[in-house]
Design a protein around this motif. Structure first.
Motif, PDB file in Angstrom:
ATOM      1  N   TRP A   1      44.896  36.195  31.907  1.00 40.11           N
ATOM      2  CA  TRP A   1      44.333  36.745  33.154  1.00 40.11           C
ATOM      3  C   TRP A   1      44.709  38.227  33.320  1.00 40.11           C
ATOM      4  N   GLY A   2      44.256  38.993  32.320  1.00 42.20           N
ATOM      5  CA  GLY A   2      44.479  40.428  32.362  1.00 42.20           C
ATOM      6  C   GLY A   2      45.917  40.838  32.109  1.00 42.20           C
ATOM      7  N   GLY A   3      46.724  39.930  31.565  1.00 40.39           N
ATOM      8  CA  GLY A   3      48.130  40.219  31.313  1.00 40.39           C
ATOM      9  C   GLY A   3      49.057  39.738  32.403  1.00 40.39           C
ATOM     10  N   ALA A   4      48.505  39.209  33.490  1.00 39.31           N
ATOM     11  CA  ALA A   4      49.336  38.775  34.620  1.00 39.31           C
ATOM     12  C   ALA A   4      50.004  37.431  34.364  1.00 39.31           C
ATOM     13  N   GLU A   5      49.443  36.632  33.435  1.00 41.65           N
ATOM     14  CA  GLU A   5      49.969  35.296  33.149  1.00 41.65           C
ATOM     15  C   GLU A   5      50.211  35.171  31.651  1.00 41.65           C
ATOM     16  N   PRO A   6      51.350  35.657  31.152  1.00 43.04           N
ATOM     17  CA  PRO A   6      51.591  35.672  29.705  1.00 43.04           C
ATOM     18  C   PRO A   6      51.453  34.293  29.074  1.00 43.04           C
ATOM     19  N   LEU A   7      50.983  34.310  27.851  1.00 47.57           N
ATOM     20  CA  LEU A   7      50.799  33.099  27.065  1.00 47.57           C
ATOM     21  C   LEU A   7      52.092  32.825  26.297  1.00 47.57           C
TER      22      LEU A   7
ATOM     23  N   PRO B   1      38.024  42.034  41.586  1.00 45.84           N
ATOM     24  CA  PRO B   1      38.384  40.844  42.367  1.00 45.84           C
ATOM     25  C   PRO B   1      37.735  40.770  43.741  1.00 45.84           C
ATOM     26  N   ASN B   2      37.293  41.894  44.258  1.00 46.69           N
ATOM     27  CA  ASN B   2      36.709  41.902  45.607  1.00 46.69           C
ATOM     28  C   ASN B   2      35.182  41.957  45.597  1.00 46.69           C
ATOM     29  N   ASP B   3      34.586  41.917  44.407  1.00 42.75           N
ATOM     30  CA  ASP B   3      33.135  41.991  44.293  1.00 42.75           C
ATOM     31  C   ASP B   3      32.596  40.732  43.637  1.00 42.75           C
ATOM     32  N   ASP B   4      31.277  40.608  43.642  1.00 39.11           N
ATOM     33  CA  ASP B   4      30.629  39.520  42.913  1.00 39.11           C
ATOM     34  C   ASP B   4      30.954  39.702  41.432  1.00 39.11           C
ATOM     35  N   PRO B   5      31.518  38.700  40.776  1.00 41.24           N
ATOM     36  CA  PRO B   5      31.901  38.878  39.376  1.00 41.24           C
ATOM     37  C   PRO B   5      30.720  39.062  38.433  1.00 41.24           C
TER      38      PRO B   5
ATOM     39  N   TYR C   1      26.643  39.397  25.449  1.00 45.60           N
ATOM     40  CA  TYR C   1      27.618  39.062  26.503  1.00 45.60           C
ATOM     41  C   TYR C   1      27.072  37.820  27.199  1.00 45.60           C
ATOM     42  N   CYS C   2      27.003  36.685  26.453  1.00 49.00           N
ATOM     43  CA  CYS C   2      26.143  35.565  26.837  1.00 49.00           C
ATOM     44  C   CYS C   2      26.852  34.363  27.438  1.00 49.00           C
ATOM     45  N   SER C   3      28.152  34.428  27.633  1.00 47.57           N
ATOM     46  CA  SER C   3      28.873  33.323  28.263  1.00 47.57           C
ATOM     47  C   SER C   3      29.031  33.590  29.750  1.00 47.57           C
ATOM     48  N   LEU C   4      28.518  32.677  30.565  1.00 49.21           N
ATOM     49  CA  LEU C   4      28.653  32.822  32.017  1.00 49.21           C
ATOM     50  C   LEU C   4      30.118  32.775  32.423  1.00 49.21           C
ATOM     51  N   GLU C   5      30.889  31.893  31.788  1.00 44.02           N
ATOM     52  CA  GLU C   5      32.306  31.776  32.144  1.00 44.02           C
ATOM     53  C   GLU C   5      33.076  33.040  31.758  1.00 44.02           C
ATOM     54  N   HIS C   6      32.791  33.570  30.575  1.00 45.23           N
ATOM     55  CA  HIS C   6      33.471  34.802  30.170  1.00 45.23           C
ATOM     56  C   HIS C   6      33.114  35.952  31.102  1.00 45.23           C
ATOM     57  N   ALA C   7      31.820  36.130  31.362  1.00 43.55           N
ATOM     58  CA  ALA C   7      31.401  37.219  32.249  1.00 43.55           C
ATOM     59  C   ALA C   7      31.998  37.057  33.645  1.00 43.55           C
ATOM     60  N   SER C   8      32.071  35.813  34.122  1.00 42.46           N
ATOM     61  CA  SER C   8      32.649  35.565  35.446  1.00 42.46           C
ATOM     62  C   SER C   8      34.143  35.865  35.454  1.00 42.46           C
TER      63      SER C   8
END
Length: 401
Positions: A347-353, A129-133, A114-121
């Motif tokens: 974005w979790g399904g909130a913004e369809p592609l 959403p209310n915690d440190d990612p 799980y080595c991508s900072l951007e993916h993990a973030s």
């Protein structure tokens, strides 16, 4: 720069500066080891005569160790680069469209990092959403889970939509059924050749003595099953149903020109994880859905490098076996067009592609075909191709085909 006398090989990214290894069957023959050269496969048993190349797996060859890998790669590259090598090699070149490709190696163990900072973030922001990612331990060690080697499948294998427990929207407890949030993860995988004994850790400086090469990986993920089962432990059935790999293993030597300094790390890792060589890799990745490019994740942006992954994997004395596979985790970059999963792209399904045909996706539909491809700079100055991994989603088995 021309690296081989095989017509079109350099233009295709499969010249003598690449030579990825795989397993193939010629018409009427059994499986054997070859290297890809342009639109052909070179039969190594025919050219070199080593008995390991008549096996239906790369494992016997990989077990010979790094000295044998490098010598073989150099010998084959020289034969294909020199016109004088043509009489010896040309009779053993098989057109790619006349052979059958197989899984390149027998997978011993499978670990996914799980080595991508951007993916993990991104994942942290979506689910918390209310915690440190980023969790407190993430910048101190490359986080991973142990996967299931028996469901690592070669490119082209259809992926049956998994069933499992998932939380209900009405908050009435779990339900069992087909995943409704089936996802992909664009990754690279690292294939272990040289084993170790139990109790021995592999230091970062020994990475290239143990890892034979690289494959392209799609770590299929059922996000709804994964989300329900991952408290308090990690991924299980949401991941174990299938992991797809490309048919060609690109040797580390072929990636010498793609090596870059790893991303700066803060805080500095503990001593056993401190880098001593440049094993960041500048590899371009492309994620396609039904033939359309939807993302271009850059592997160079990964936070943890593969030498660090191997050092951490063995830091407790866990042994390596020939055929062990460990993957990088989803590759994602800083911009929206560089995200390596649908979870992030939508974005979790909130913004369809929205695809070119006007259809939209939050997660995968039955019939969708996903392809992940990768390429890098080669030692000859051009581009080498790492290959592609493809899979098509099929309905849950009891629903029919």
């Amino acid at each position: 720069m021309t690296t081989t006398w095989v017509n079109g090989a350099d233009e295709a990214g499969y010249g003598a500066d690449n030579l990825p290894f795989g397993v193939f069957s010629p018409s009427g023959g059994g499986p054997r080891v070859g290297v890809r050269v342009g639109d052909h496969v070179l039969d190594l048993a025919g050219v070199l005569g080593d008995p390991e190349f008549t096996a239906g797996s790369l494992n016997p060859f990989m077990a010979r160790g790094a000295t044998a890998w490098r010598a073989t790669h150099a010998k084959v590259a020289g034969t294909l680069a020199r016109e004088s090598g043509r009489p010896m090699a040309e009779p053993h070149l098989f057109p790619l469209d006349e052979v059958r490709l197989h899984a390149p190696f027998d997978v011993a163990d499978y670990v996914d990092f799980y080595c991508s900072l951007e993916h993990a973030s991104n994942v942290g922001r979506i689910f918390r959403p209310n915690d440190d990612p980023i969790k407190a331990n993430w910048r101190h060690l490359p986080v991973a889970y142990h996967g299931r080697s028996g469901t690592v499948v070669p490119s082209g294998t259809d992926i049956v939509r998994p069933e499992g427990q998932r939380g209900s929207t009405e908050d009435k407890g779990p339900v069992f059924g087909p995943s409704t949030r089936l996802d992909v993860e664009a990754e690279l995988g690292f294939v272990v050749g040289t084993p170790t004994s139990l109790g021995r850790a592999v230091p970062v400086e020994d990475f290239a003595e143990h890892v034979f090469g690289v494959v392209v990986v799609n770590d299929w993920s059922a996000r709804d099953i994964q989300g329900w089962e991952s408290a308090p432990l990690g991924p299980f059935l949401g991941k174990s149903f299938a992991t797809s790999i490309s048919p060609w293993v690109v040797p580390l030597d072929a990636l010498a020109a793609a090596r870059v300094a790893g991303r700066e790390q803060d805080p500095e890792p503990l001593p056993y994880l401190r880098r001593v060589a440049d094993w960041g890799l500048d590899i371009a990745v492309e994620l396609r859905m039904n033939g359309e490019v939807v993302s271009r994740p850059p592997y160079a942006s990964m936070y943890w490098t593969p030498d660090q992954m191997l050092a951490h994997l063995t830091s407790n004395g866990a042994s390596l076996r020939t055929g062990d596979l460990y993957a990088s985790g989803t590759i994602s970059g800083p911009s929206p067009g560089q995200r390596g999963s649908l979870l992030e792209l939508t974005w979790g399904g909130a913004e369809p592609l929205t695809l070119a045909d006007g259809s939209t996706r939050t997660f995968l539909r039955d019939g969708d075909t996903v392809t992940i491809a990768a390429s890098a700079r080669g030692m000859g100055g051009g581009t080498i191709t790492l290959g592609e991994v493809t899979g098509t989603v099929r309905p849950t088995s009891h629903q029919g085909v």
